[in-house]
Design a protein around this motif. Structure first.
Motif, PDB file in Angstrom:
ATOM      1  N   LEU A  55      16.058  -9.915 -24.448  1.00 43.90           N
ATOM      2  CA  LEU A  55      15.369 -11.497 -25.069  1.00 43.90           C
ATOM      3  C   LEU A  55      14.269 -11.841 -24.362  1.00 43.90           C
ATOM      4  O   LEU A  55      13.639 -12.782 -25.141  1.00 43.90           O
ATOM      5  CB  LEU A  55      16.208 -12.110 -23.989  1.00 43.90           C
ATOM      6  N   TYR A  56      13.848 -11.205 -23.358  1.00 43.40           N
ATOM      7  CA  TYR A  56      12.007 -12.070 -22.768  1.00 43.40           C
ATOM      8  C   TYR A  56      11.360 -10.708 -24.161  1.00 43.40           C
ATOM      9  O   TYR A  56       9.960 -11.761 -23.765  1.00 43.40           O
ATOM     10  CB  TYR A  56      11.676 -10.967 -21.165  1.00 43.40           C
ATOM     11  N   ASP A  57      11.661 -10.271 -24.785  1.00 45.36           N
ATOM     12  CA  ASP A  57      10.673  -9.419 -25.899  1.00 45.36           C
ATOM     13  C   ASP A  57      10.536 -10.554 -27.089  1.00 45.36           C
ATOM     14  O   ASP A  57      11.330 -10.640 -27.752  1.00 45.36           O
ATOM     15  CB  ASP A  57      11.339  -8.320 -26.050  1.00 45.36           C
ATOM     16  N   LEU A  58       9.533 -11.947 -26.637  1.00 44.69           N
ATOM     17  CA  LEU A  58       9.156 -13.097 -27.511  1.00 44.69           C
ATOM     18  C   LEU A  58       8.767 -12.389 -28.466  1.00 44.69           C
ATOM     19  O   LEU A  58       8.485 -13.552 -29.049  1.00 44.69           O
ATOM     20  CB  LEU A  58       8.825 -14.380 -26.699  1.00 44.69           C
ATOM     21  N   SER A  59       8.130 -11.421 -28.980  1.00 40.58           N
ATOM     22  CA  SER A  59       7.466 -11.217 -29.882  1.00 40.58           C
ATOM     23  C   SER A  59       8.611 -11.034 -31.157  1.00 40.58           C
ATOM     24  O   SER A  59       8.858 -11.464 -32.885  1.00 40.58           O
ATOM     25  CB  SER A  59       6.601  -9.262 -29.954  1.00 40.58           C
ATOM     26  N   VAL A  60      10.189 -10.784 -30.772  1.00 35.92           N
ATOM     27  CA  VAL A  60      10.860 -11.002 -32.005  1.00 35.92           C
ATOM     28  C   VAL A  60      11.793 -12.331 -31.670  1.00 35.92           C
ATOM     29  O   VAL A  60      12.092 -13.369 -31.269  1.00 35.92           O
ATOM     30  CB  VAL A  60      12.424 -10.054 -31.432  1.00 35.92           C
ATOM     31  N   LYS A  61      11.507 -12.868 -33.479  1.00 34.29           N
ATOM     32  CA  LYS A  61      12.083 -14.388 -33.060  1.00 34.29           C
ATOM     33  C   LYS A  61      13.123 -14.996 -32.826  1.00 34.29           C
ATOM     34  O   LYS A  61      13.077 -16.120 -32.576  1.00 34.29           O
ATOM     35  CB  LYS A  61      11.703 -14.636 -34.656  1.00 34.29           C
ATOM     36  N   ALA A  85      14.565 -18.617 -26.310  1.00 31.78           N
ATOM     37  CA  ALA A  85      13.734 -18.599 -25.488  1.00 31.78           C
ATOM     38  C   ALA A  85      13.671 -20.651 -25.017  1.00 31.78           C
ATOM     39  O   ALA A  85      13.878 -21.030 -24.441  1.00 31.78           O
ATOM     40  CB  ALA A  85      12.878 -18.190 -25.323  1.00 31.78           C
ATOM     41  N   ILE A  86      13.263 -21.077 -26.269  1.00 30.88           N
ATOM     42  CA  ILE A  86      12.723 -22.068 -26.878  1.00 30.88           C
ATOM     43  C   ILE A  86      14.277 -23.739 -26.524  1.00 30.88           C
ATOM     44  O   ILE A  86      14.283 -24.320 -25.986  1.00 30.88           O
ATOM     45  CB  ILE A  86      12.606 -22.645 -27.877  1.00 30.88           C
ATOM     46  N   PHE A  87      15.254 -22.766 -26.724  1.00 28.47           N
ATOM     47  CA  PHE A  87      16.588 -23.606 -26.502  1.00 28.47           C
ATOM     48  C   PHE A  87      16.950 -23.096 -25.340  1.00 28.47           C
ATOM     49  O   PHE A  87      17.240 -24.870 -24.979  1.00 28.47           O
ATOM     50  CB  PHE A  87      17.200 -22.867 -27.735  1.00 28.47           C
ATOM     51  N   THR A  88      16.625 -22.640 -24.817  1.00 31.70           N
ATOM     52  CA  THR A  88      17.489 -22.530 -23.774  1.00 31.70           C
ATOM     53  C   THR A  88      16.672 -23.382 -22.713  1.00 31.70           C
ATOM     54  O   THR A  88      16.802 -24.076 -21.710  1.00 31.70           O
ATOM     55  CB  THR A  88      17.007 -21.338 -22.626  1.00 31.70           C
ATOM     56  N   ILE A  89      15.050 -23.114 -22.087  1.00 36.21           N
ATOM     57  CA  ILE A  89      13.578 -24.139 -21.515  1.00 36.21           C
ATOM     58  C   ILE A  89      14.448 -25.581 -22.802  1.00 36.21           C
ATOM     59  O   ILE A  89      14.491 -26.175 -21.308  1.00 36.21           O
ATOM     60  CB  ILE A  89      12.412 -23.339 -21.742  1.00 36.21           C
ATOM     61  N   ARG A  90      14.709 -25.955 -23.182  1.00 43.14           N
ATOM     62  CA  ARG A  90      14.703 -27.698 -23.832  1.00 43.14           C
ATOM     63  C   ARG A  90      15.881 -27.624 -23.228  1.00 43.14           C
ATOM     64  O   ARG A  90      16.322 -28.752 -23.308  1.00 43.14           O
ATOM     65  CB  ARG A  90      14.444 -27.206 -25.115  1.00 43.14           C
ATOM     66  N   ALA A  91      17.230 -27.247 -23.113  1.00 46.73           N
ATOM     67  CA  ALA A  91      18.530 -27.219 -22.824  1.00 46.73           C
ATOM     68  C   ALA A  91      18.490 -28.184 -21.344  1.00 46.73           C
ATOM     69  O   ALA A  91      18.812 -28.133 -20.256  1.00 46.73           O
ATOM     70  CB  ALA A  91      20.023 -26.356 -22.637  1.00 46.73           C
ATOM     71  N   TRP A  92      17.767 -26.469 -20.597  1.00 47.86           N
ATOM     72  CA  TRP A  92      17.215 -26.836 -19.565  1.00 47.86           C
ATOM     73  C   TRP A  92      16.696 -28.291 -19.082  1.00 47.86           C
ATOM     74  O   TRP A  92      17.048 -28.779 -18.090  1.00 47.86           O
ATOM     75  CB  TRP A  92      16.704 -25.710 -18.653  1.00 47.86           C
ATOM     76  N   VAL A 126      14.550 -19.177 -16.459  1.00 52.58           N
ATOM     77  CA  VAL A 126      13.878 -20.261 -17.032  1.00 52.58           C
ATOM     78  C   VAL A 126      12.389 -19.886 -16.660  1.00 52.58           C
ATOM     79  O   VAL A 126      11.745 -19.937 -17.215  1.00 52.58           O
ATOM     80  CB  VAL A 126      14.731 -21.796 -16.738  1.00 52.58           C
ATOM     81  N   LEU A 127      12.417 -20.003 -15.485  1.00 49.66           N
ATOM     82  CA  LEU A 127      10.566 -19.964 -14.883  1.00 49.66           C
ATOM     83  C   LEU A 127       9.984 -18.228 -15.426  1.00 49.66           C
ATOM     84  O   LEU A 127       8.930 -18.594 -15.847  1.00 49.66           O
ATOM     85  CB  LEU A 127      10.916 -19.481 -13.250  1.00 49.66           C
ATOM     86  N   LYS A 128      10.413 -17.138 -15.787  1.00 42.33           N
ATOM     87  CA  LYS A 128      10.257 -16.935 -16.992  1.00 42.33           C
ATOM     88  C   LYS A 128       9.957 -16.869 -17.905  1.00 42.33           C
ATOM     89  O   LYS A 128       8.906 -16.649 -18.931  1.00 42.33           O
ATOM     90  CB  LYS A 128      11.033 -15.347 -16.373  1.00 42.33           C
ATOM     91  N   LEU A 129      10.746 -17.408 -18.980  1.00 38.38           N
ATOM     92  CA  LEU A 129      10.537 -18.336 -19.799  1.00 38.38           C
ATOM     93  C   LEU A 129       9.403 -19.184 -20.024  1.00 38.38           C
ATOM     94  O   LEU A 129       8.885 -18.804 -20.882  1.00 38.38           O
ATOM     95  CB  LEU A 129      12.207 -18.367 -20.450  1.00 38.38           C
ATOM     96  N   ASP A 146       6.968 -18.739 -18.581  1.00 45.35           N
ATOM     97  CA  ASP A 146       5.882 -18.313 -18.362  1.00 45.35           C
ATOM     98  C   ASP A 146       5.381 -18.104 -19.345  1.00 45.35           C
ATOM     99  O   ASP A 146       4.004 -17.296 -19.566  1.00 45.35           O
ATOM    100  CB  ASP A 146       6.038 -17.388 -16.820  1.00 45.35           C
ATOM    101  N   LEU A 147       5.621 -17.281 -19.913  1.00 45.42           N
ATOM    102  CA  LEU A 147       5.697 -16.742 -20.955  1.00 45.42           C
ATOM    103  C   LEU A 147       5.349 -17.549 -22.788  1.00 45.42           C
ATOM    104  O   LEU A 147       5.207 -17.465 -23.206  1.00 45.42           O
ATOM    105  CB  LEU A 147       7.053 -16.069 -21.967  1.00 45.42           C
ATOM    106  N   ILE A 148       5.927 -19.122 -22.191  1.00 40.94           N
ATOM    107  CA  ILE A 148       5.698 -19.505 -23.796  1.00 40.94           C
ATOM    108  C   ILE A 148       4.732 -20.788 -23.062  1.00 40.94           C
ATOM    109  O   ILE A 148       5.592 -21.685 -21.950  1.00 40.94           O
ATOM    110  CB  ILE A 148       6.936 -20.074 -24.105  1.00 40.94           C
ATOM    111  N   PRO A 149       3.654 -21.229 -23.620  1.00 42.20           N
ATOM    112  CA  PRO A 149       3.376 -22.289 -23.490  1.00 42.20           C
ATOM    113  C   PRO A 149       4.180 -23.945 -23.534  1.00 42.20           C
ATOM    114  O   PRO A 149       4.562 -23.983 -24.559  1.00 42.20           O
ATOM    115  CB  PRO A 149       2.153 -22.365 -24.570  1.00 42.20           C
ATOM    116  N   PRO A 150       4.287 -24.408 -23.040  1.00 42.10           N
ATOM    117  CA  PRO A 150       5.194 -25.880 -22.244  1.00 42.10           C
ATOM    118  C   PRO A 150       4.421 -26.686 -23.772  1.00 42.10           C
ATOM    119  O   PRO A 150       5.649 -27.678 -24.611  1.00 42.10           O
ATOM    120  CB  PRO A 150       4.447 -26.557 -21.198  1.00 42.10           C
ATOM    121  N   ASP A 151       3.419 -26.952 -24.385  1.00 37.96           N
ATOM    122  CA  ASP A 151       3.213 -27.682 -25.233  1.00 37.96           C
ATOM    123  C   ASP A 151       3.412 -27.336 -26.990  1.00 37.96           C
ATOM    124  O   ASP A 151       4.607 -27.777 -27.851  1.00 37.96           O
ATOM    125  CB  ASP A 151       1.283 -28.099 -26.070  1.00 37.96           C
TER     126      ASP A 151
END
Length: 680
Positions: free
Chosen positions: A536-542, A548-555, A576-579, A581-586
């Protein structure tokens, strides 16, 4: 012939211009008598005409008023197994079986030359182009380069025996083991169908390994091993021509290949491919019990194992594809496999006696009972569908029948475990015990009406609340199977049932659900899923990026809620911290959803061939199995005016021009060889 000879002799002798030598004609051959019509052939032609005439003029017999056949008696023709073009085919029409026998005899009469006797049915045929409809065309692959090293053959075999065979039981280990030895020593002597089976064994062994194990034992990554042996298996099956040539060995290879697909391949197309396998098995007559066909005890038992495994695969893929149990084949009388070890089976046995005690078949016996309930009780699926739709009053008769049948399943499987299970005999017995409990619990949960749920009136007030709970319990039951310490060797099998769409739905709901027992349970499940499913940390898979985006926003919403209710900020989970780091906050802000509203819809892009071009909004509560993740337009998470959202480490290095969209799964070719699926 005589007149032609006399005419020829009357001509003047020819003289060679170069040597002035007179040519003397040779003695003409004796006149051949014209072959008289073959009396046997005429008789057989007459018999065929008679049979065809019967077929053309036959009328269905009127049903007797005194006899009313039961549902089980409606489908009773025994049929016949025939050998046709080197393969085995099943015909349940005695008319066509007789015609085939007559035509076969006629063909033997007319044959003037002996045909070469192939060592196996599969060897006598060239590559079948029709198989390209089912498997990607790898007929140009060099199989010699795809085989493992001789030393690796035995390692892969041992892994298969420990981690795959107890779950599948579609091969006879004592019969296959010598073939492995031959493949490791003299590969050129291995028949084509055996080669396909060996590649499927190598493939499943690589599936059962984790990344570190694969590198330590073979020196290459798991993806490399999977790609190599999957290509070898598909190439071998293509060269055989699986749509024309049928034998049990090829069918065993195809079944094992199907086991390798979950998690690496679109599950809808996998279900369709398994449908091809069902048809091949039916064409070979596996839907008829071998005892009725007069087969040997050994072949009868192996056919039972394969048929029931195919049924289980079809049930699994159907459910993962959002289809009901009612689509499973029902017109069969093949008995379930017996409780017997491979060591008690041998090809020339005349009788077969199942064991009264524990055997290696324990897991398959439990799965056969679960498969049976899916096939013979369509009311279960209907009740589940009514609950998913949120009906206040499900049909009481169908609900009662479903409950009664699940109780019978529990009693039957409990009896099997009491007779044949011994926890000291290895992990497969432990897994069988846990699987029985999990399946019965899952079925009871699914058929329980919304108003009968213990959370009714609190966390559950609407059908959408109930669907949220179903997504949580489905995840919890998967995680429960992951965490059985004695069955780590089978973890690959349990994890293959993970459904990313259900997970995305659950974390998406957490953007609007901030409190309650169901919410707390959901967050526990999210944490564990990120622990087990590191892919699930392989964000090249859509789909992973969406999760990941839903998880960060929900957190962020949960963090704000807990801070307000507790007065202190909660500790941010490591995933969440790892995600983050992988996704720019903007980029997280551009998900086109509002924090104050419930995530209700997602844009689903229609394929280009199905115009109009406008996107369709599909409710998330229809996502549980009815929407293909490969067709969802996950680019709704992209920044305005930019390409696809990329992990932070790739933003500066991967130009927009290289961005690729998720391929369509509208055809087999794109499904098996599309650039968006890392299954090869």
């Amino acid at each position: 012939m005589a007149s032609m000879a006399s005419s020829s002799s009357a001509k003047p002798p020819r003289v060679l211009a170069c040597a002035n030598v007179t040519c003397t004609p040779s003695t003409p051959a004796p006149a051949r008598k014209r072959r008289r019509p073959n009396q046997d052939l005429q008789q057989r032609l007459a018999r065929c005409e008679e049979l065809l005439s019967e077929y053309a003029t036959a009328k269905p017999a009127a049903p007797s008023s005194s006899e009313s056949p039961s549902q089980e008696d409606i489908w009773k023709p025994l049929g016949k197994l025939i050998i046709d073009d080197g393969g085995v085919k099943f015909i349940d029409s005695f008319l066509w079986a007789n015609i085939h026998s007559e035509l076969s005899a006629m063909r033997e009469i007319l044959e003037d030359e002996e045909t070469e006797d192939a060592s196996t049915p599969a060897e006598s045929h060239a590559s079948d182009l029709n198989a390209g409809l089912v498997l990607s065309d790898t007929s140009n692959a060099n199989l010699e380069e795809l085989h493992p090293q001789p030393a690796h053959v035995f390692r892969l075999w041992q892994i298969f025996l420990e981690r795959v065979d107890p779950l599948t039981k579609v091969i006879h280990v004592p019969s296959v083991q010598p073939l492995l030895v031959e493949a490791a020593t003299s590969r050129g002597n291995v028949p084509k169908n055996i080669e396909a089976l060996l590649f499927s064994i190598y493939l499943m062994a690589s599936v059962a390994l984790n990344e570190d194990e694969c590198i330590d034992r073979f020196g290459y990554s798991k993806d490399e091993a999977y790609s190599r042996f999957s290509k070898g298996c598909r190439s071998a099956l293509m060269r055989i021509g699986i749509l024309k040539n049928y034998d049990l060995v090829v069918l065993q290879a195809l079944v094992l290949y199907l086991f390798s697909l979950p998690g690496r391949y679109d599950r809808h197309a996998a279900w369709i491919l398994n449908g091809v396998t069902v048809r091949i098995a039916q064409k070979m007559g596996l839907h008829r019990d071998g005892e009725l066909l007069g087969l040997s005890p050994f072949e009868t038992e192996m056919r039972r194992r394969i048929w029931w495994q195919i049924l289980l695969l079809d049930a699994m893929y159907a459910l993962m594809s959002g289809l009901g149990h009612s689509l499973l084949p029902r017109s069969y009388d093949t008995k379930p496999p017996l409780n017997i070890n491979d060591s008690d089976l041998y090809p020339n046995m005349t009788t077969i006696q199942p064991r009264d005690g524990p055997t290696d078949m324990i897991f398959r016996l439990i799965c056969s009972e679960v498969t049976n309930i899916m096939v013979d009780t369509p009311e279960i699926h209907l009740v589940i569908l009514q609950n998913e739709m949120g009906l206040d009053s499900p049909d009481p008769d169908k609900l009662e029948k479903a409950c009664r049948r699940i109780n019978e399943l529990e009693n039957t499987t409990t009896d099997i475990l009491m007779k044949y299970c011994d926890l000291s005999m290895g992990p497969i017995h432990i897994l069988a015990t846990q699987t029985k409990s999990i399946m019965v619990e899952k079925l009871r949960e699914l058929i329980c009406p919304m108003r009968n749920q213990p959370e009714w009136g609190n966390d559950i007030r609407t059908p959408k609340d109930n669907l949220f709970k179903l997504s949580i319990t489905a995840g919890e039951q998967n995680l429960k199977s992951y965490q059985i310490p004695q069955t780590k060797g089978f973890l690959w099998f349990m994890m293959s049932h993970f459904q990313i769409e259900v997970f995305i739905y659950m974390v998406g709901q957490l953007s609007s659900r901030t409190s309650g027992q169901l919410v707390d349970r959901a967050w526990v499940a999210v944490d564990l899923f990120y622990q087990f499913h590191t892919e699930l940390y392989d964000l090249s898979v859509k789909q992973h990026l969406a999760a990941a985006i839903f998880t960060i926003r929900a957190w962020r919403i949960r963090e704000k809620t807990l801070r307000e209710t507790r007065g202190t900020a909660p500790e941010t989970p490591s995933y969440v911290l790892k995600l983050q780091d992988l996704i720019p906050p903007d980029e997280i802000r551009h998900t086109h959803t509002k924090e104050s509203t419930e995530l209700a819809t997602v844009n689903v892009a229609l394929p280009e061939s199905t115009q109009p071009t406008a996107n369709v909004d599909v409710a998330w509560d229809q996502m549980l199995g009815f929407i293909d993740a490969g067709s969802i337009d996950w680019d709704i998470f992209a920044m305005p005016g930019s390409g696809q959202v990329q992990p932070r480490t790739q933003v500066q290095t991967q130009p927009q021009a290289q961005t690729q969209t998720q391929p369509s799964y509208g055809s087999y070719e794109s499904a098996f060889s599309g650039n968006g699926i890392n299954w090869m």
